[in-house]
Design a protein around this motif. Sequence first.
Motif, PDB file in Angstrom:
ATOM      1  N   ALA A   1      19.439  62.607  82.059  1.00  0.00           N
ATOM      2  CA  ALA A   1      19.961  62.303  80.675  1.00  0.00           C
ATOM      3  C   ALA A   1      20.322  63.624  80.321  1.00  0.00           C
ATOM      4  O   ALA A   1      20.062  64.094  79.313  1.00  0.00           O
ATOM      5  CB  ALA A   1      18.770  61.692  79.873  1.00  0.00           C
TER       6      ALA A   1
ATOM      7  N   ALA B   1      26.322  63.833  81.877  1.00  0.00           N
ATOM      8  CA  ALA B   1      26.889  62.670  82.637  1.00  0.00           C
ATOM      9  C   ALA B   1      26.149  61.281  82.565  1.00  0.00           C
ATOM     10  O   ALA B   1      26.728  60.291  82.302  1.00  0.00           O
ATOM     11  CB  ALA B   1      26.991  63.107  84.187  1.00  0.00           C
TER      12      ALA B   1
ATOM     13  N   GLU C   1      14.801  60.058  82.740  1.00  0.00           N
ATOM     14  CA  GLU C   1      14.888  61.367  82.718  1.00  0.00           C
ATOM     15  C   GLU C   1      13.454  62.153  82.925  1.00  0.00           C
ATOM     16  O   GLU C   1      12.607  61.603  82.524  1.00  0.00           O
ATOM     17  CB  GLU C   1      15.257  61.887  80.970  1.00  0.00           C
TER      18      GLU C   1
ATOM     19  N   ARG D   1      16.665  67.491  77.206  1.00  0.00           N
ATOM     20  CA  ARG D   1      16.747  68.948  77.447  1.00  0.00           C
ATOM     21  C   ARG D   1      17.856  69.554  76.646  1.00  0.00           C
ATOM     22  O   ARG D   1      19.221  69.413  77.228  1.00  0.00           O
ATOM     23  CB  ARG D   1      16.901  69.447  78.920  1.00  0.00           C
TER      24      ARG D   1
ATOM     25  N   GLY E   1      22.218  66.401  87.831  1.00  0.00           N
ATOM     26  CA  GLY E   1      22.412  67.837  87.887  1.00  0.00           C
ATOM     27  C   GLY E   1      22.729  68.540  89.284  1.00  0.00           C
ATOM     28  O   GLY E   1      22.612  67.859  90.167  1.00  0.00           O
TER      29      GLY E   1
HETATM   30  C1  LIG Z   1      18.877  72.800  80.183  1.00  0.00           C
HETATM   31  C2  LIG Z   1      19.910  72.968  80.575  1.00  0.00           C
HETATM   32  C3  LIG Z   1      20.917  73.873  80.306  1.00  0.00           C
HETATM   33  C4  LIG Z   1      22.438  74.134  80.637  1.00  0.00           C
HETATM   34  N1  LIG Z   1      23.125  75.152  80.193  1.00  0.00           N
HETATM   35  C5  LIG Z   1      24.198  75.378  80.749  1.00  0.00           C
HETATM   36  C6  LIG Z   1      24.720  76.290  80.067  1.00  0.00           C
HETATM   37  O1  LIG Z   1      24.582  76.939  79.226  1.00  0.00           O
HETATM   38  N2  LIG Z   1      26.264  76.392  80.610  1.00  0.00           N
HETATM   39  C7  LIG Z   1      26.853  75.649  81.613  1.00  0.00           C
HETATM   40  O2  LIG Z   1      27.883  75.708  81.718  1.00  0.00           O
HETATM   41  N3  LIG Z   1      26.086  74.504  82.039  1.00  0.00           N
HETATM   42  C8  LIG Z   1      24.735  74.465  81.662  1.00  0.00           C
HETATM   43  N4  LIG Z   1      24.185  73.380  82.065  1.00  0.00           N
HETATM   44  C9  LIG Z   1      24.855  72.541  83.132  1.00  0.00           C
HETATM   45  C10 LIG Z   1      25.734  71.781  82.565  1.00  0.00           C
HETATM   46  O3  LIG Z   1      24.951  70.963  81.340  1.00  0.00           O
HETATM   47  C11 LIG Z   1      26.334  70.809  83.551  1.00  0.00           C
HETATM   48  O4  LIG Z   1      27.100  71.584  84.269  1.00  0.00           O
HETATM   49  C12 LIG Z   1      27.334  69.936  82.811  1.00  0.00           C
HETATM   50  O5  LIG Z   1      27.339  69.561  81.703  1.00  0.00           O
HETATM   51  C13 LIG Z   1      27.343  68.507  83.860  1.00  0.00           C
HETATM   52  O6  LIG Z   1      26.351  67.545  83.150  1.00  0.00           O
HETATM   53  P1  LIG Z   1      25.402  66.796  84.116  1.00  0.00           P
HETATM   54  O7  LIG Z   1      25.163  65.778  83.394  1.00  0.00           O
HETATM   55  O8  LIG Z   1      25.945  66.695  85.768  1.00  0.00           O
HETATM   56  O9  LIG Z   1      24.171  67.782  84.709  1.00  0.00           O
HETATM   57  P2  LIG Z   1      22.848  68.488  83.594  1.00  0.00           P
HETATM   58  O10 LIG Z   1      23.595  68.631  82.178  1.00  0.00           O
HETATM   59  O11 LIG Z   1      22.329  69.661  84.256  1.00  0.00           O
HETATM   60  O12 LIG Z   1      21.886  67.096  83.489  1.00  0.00           O
HETATM   61  C14 LIG Z   1      21.280  66.703  84.443  1.00  0.00           C
HETATM   62  C15 LIG Z   1      20.084  66.100  83.745  1.00  0.00           C
HETATM   63  O13 LIG Z   1      19.154  65.471  84.983  1.00  0.00           O
HETATM   64  C16 LIG Z   1      17.726  65.775  84.726  1.00  0.00           C
HETATM   65  N5  LIG Z   1      17.104  65.747  86.031  1.00  0.00           N
HETATM   66  C17 LIG Z   1      16.892  66.660  86.687  1.00  0.00           C
HETATM   67  N6  LIG Z   1      16.053  66.095  87.765  1.00  0.00           N
HETATM   68  C18 LIG Z   1      15.656  65.107  87.415  1.00  0.00           C
HETATM   69  C19 LIG Z   1      14.997  64.092  88.132  1.00  0.00           C
HETATM   70  N7  LIG Z   1      14.312  64.404  89.227  1.00  0.00           N
HETATM   71  N8  LIG Z   1      14.920  62.868  87.673  1.00  0.00           N
HETATM   72  C20 LIG Z   1      15.277  62.504  86.365  1.00  0.00           C
HETATM   73  N9  LIG Z   1      16.204  63.395  85.700  1.00  0.00           N
HETATM   74  C21 LIG Z   1      16.446  64.658  86.362  1.00  0.00           C
HETATM   75  C22 LIG Z   1      17.865  67.125  83.993  1.00  0.00           C
HETATM   76  O14 LIG Z   1      16.538  67.426  83.380  1.00  0.00           O
HETATM   77  C23 LIG Z   1      19.159  66.866  83.104  1.00  0.00           C
HETATM   78  O15 LIG Z   1      18.694  66.387  81.825  1.00  0.00           O
HETATM   79  C24 LIG Z   1      22.806  73.240  81.679  1.00  0.00           C
HETATM   80  C25 LIG Z   1      21.990  72.189  82.344  1.00  0.00           C
HETATM   81  C26 LIG Z   1      20.702  71.800  81.794  1.00  0.00           C
HETATM   82  C27 LIG Z   1      19.881  70.915  82.283  1.00  0.00           C
END
Ligand SMILES: Cc1cc2nc3c(=O)[nH]c(=O)nc-3n(C[C@H](O)[C@H](O)[C@H](O)COP(=O)(O)OP(=O)(O)OC[C@H]3O[C@@H](n4cnc5c(N)ncnc54)[C@H](O)[C@@H]3O)c2cc1C
Length: 400
Positions: A17, A20, A39, A45, A160
């Motif tokens: 959550a 994406a 999540e 987060r 992530g």
């Molecule tokens: C706390 C945090 C801070 C960030 N800060 C920055 C930043 O300052 N600058 C930057 O460029 N990018 C940052 N990122 C990464 C950035 O959010 C991503 O590069 C981008 O927005 C793509 O988003 P995403 O949803 O693919 O990944 P993310 O935003 O990383 O989200 C992934 C989510 O999956 C959850 N997750 C992880 N493992 C599990 C599991 N086993 N089961 C269920 N859920 C799980 C995580 O807790 C998170 O909520 C951060 C990510 C997080 C989690």
Amino acid sequence: MDITRPLKNKNILISGAGVAGPALAYWLHRHGFAPTVLERAAALRDGGYAVDFRGEAHLTVLDRMGVLADVRREQTHMGVMWYVDGTGRRIASMPADVYSGDLEILRGDLVRILHAKTADRVEYVFDDSITSIAEEEDGVRVTFERSAPRRFDLVVGADGVHSNVRALAFGPERRFLREMGLHCAIFTTPNLLGLDRTGHIHNTPGRAVAVYSARRNTEARAMFYFTSPVPDHDRHDTGLQRKILAEAFAGAGWETSRLLEAMWEAPDFYFDSIGQVHVDGWSRGRTVLLGDAACCASPLSGMGTGLAMVGAYVLAGELAAAAGDHRVGFARYEEAMRGYARGCQRSADGVGAWMVPGNRFMTWFVHRSHRLLPYMPGKGLIARNIRKTANAITLKDYGL
Ligand SMILES: Cc1cc2nc3c(=O)[nH]c(=O)nc-3n(C[C@H](O)[C@H](O)[C@H](O)COP(=O)(O)OP(=O)(O)OC[C@H]3O[C@@H](n4cnc5c(N)ncnc54)[C@H](O)[C@@H]3O)c2cc1C
């Protein structure tokens, strides 16, 4: 696009959550699917620094989701970032019109907006994680750390850069994660330096520490990047990570020790290595990857969040256009996104050496270049190239 056939595979589990996951849940729900978002953390987060949306493609996706006005309301209106020396004297600036996107928002504010947009229509399960994914003939059997096992039609890994779904269904992380020789930490502090919509960066060889004001100057974000190696450790042990950071920045001068003191109180300490994810095929049977889990471009690219949001729009749209047939939908999603994602990843090339100069000469050179930048004829080129990369996709209209 005419999407009138009955949908197959409506029951979809999304792991993650962050950005994406909720964005995908929004689009899947609008196309008639029934997503569940899982999540691992006990609550959203909402840490992280400011993230940028750039150009037509990003803004169009926000607009079609109906969150553009919300994002605009929360935008940072960040001004110039200043390079400062050990005494705090401003020695060069990083102009906002060169590096910033069209819309900048704190990652946490974006995560909250996306969750609020979906919370009343999508099932969210917090504080849990998938332990196994077993594909069966007409679905997937999923087991969890806490909840009872459940069956879904499809599973999406939007969890992530260190994706759990990818580890379970595609293989160990080391096969897909390309480290870039840097670590970073980001956390919230009080606005200790009294900054007014601006930020300061201080470099010493192999280290960069920055702080900038946030939320209308009521608080600040401290950001540390460094090149020295980090011992293998449990990624969830933030106590140990705080110690590692304090050691890496000992004697870094300027306001570093004050920021490190504030670190111990920070509610949202985030620490990670900087790397990219390269996976050959983004789906295996009924499981597919999205966002950083599929194609993390790294924070150095400035593209990760826009890429995740565009990917969510395309994945849901292609799945709907294929009436839920995952074989067709997943393949078309990857076909539409792969080149775009590669371009976003390339935009991180060489950025690390600029952000964290490795020696005194390089530090001088980076500051000097920024001093001269406003007078350089190629100044607009950097901004144009970033925008071109962000716009290098034509968004289909998926019939909503
Ligand atoms: C706390 C945090 C801070 C960030 N800060 C920055 C930043 O300052 N600058 C930057 O460029 N990018 C940052 N990122 C990464 C950035 O959010 C991503 O590069 C981008 O927005 C793509 O988003 P995403 O949803 O693919 O990944 P993310 O935003 O990383 O989200 C992934 C989510 O999956 C959850 N997750 C992880 N493992 C599990 C599991 N086993 N089961 C269920 N859920 C799980 C995580 O807790 C998170 O909520 C951060 C990510 C997080 C989690």
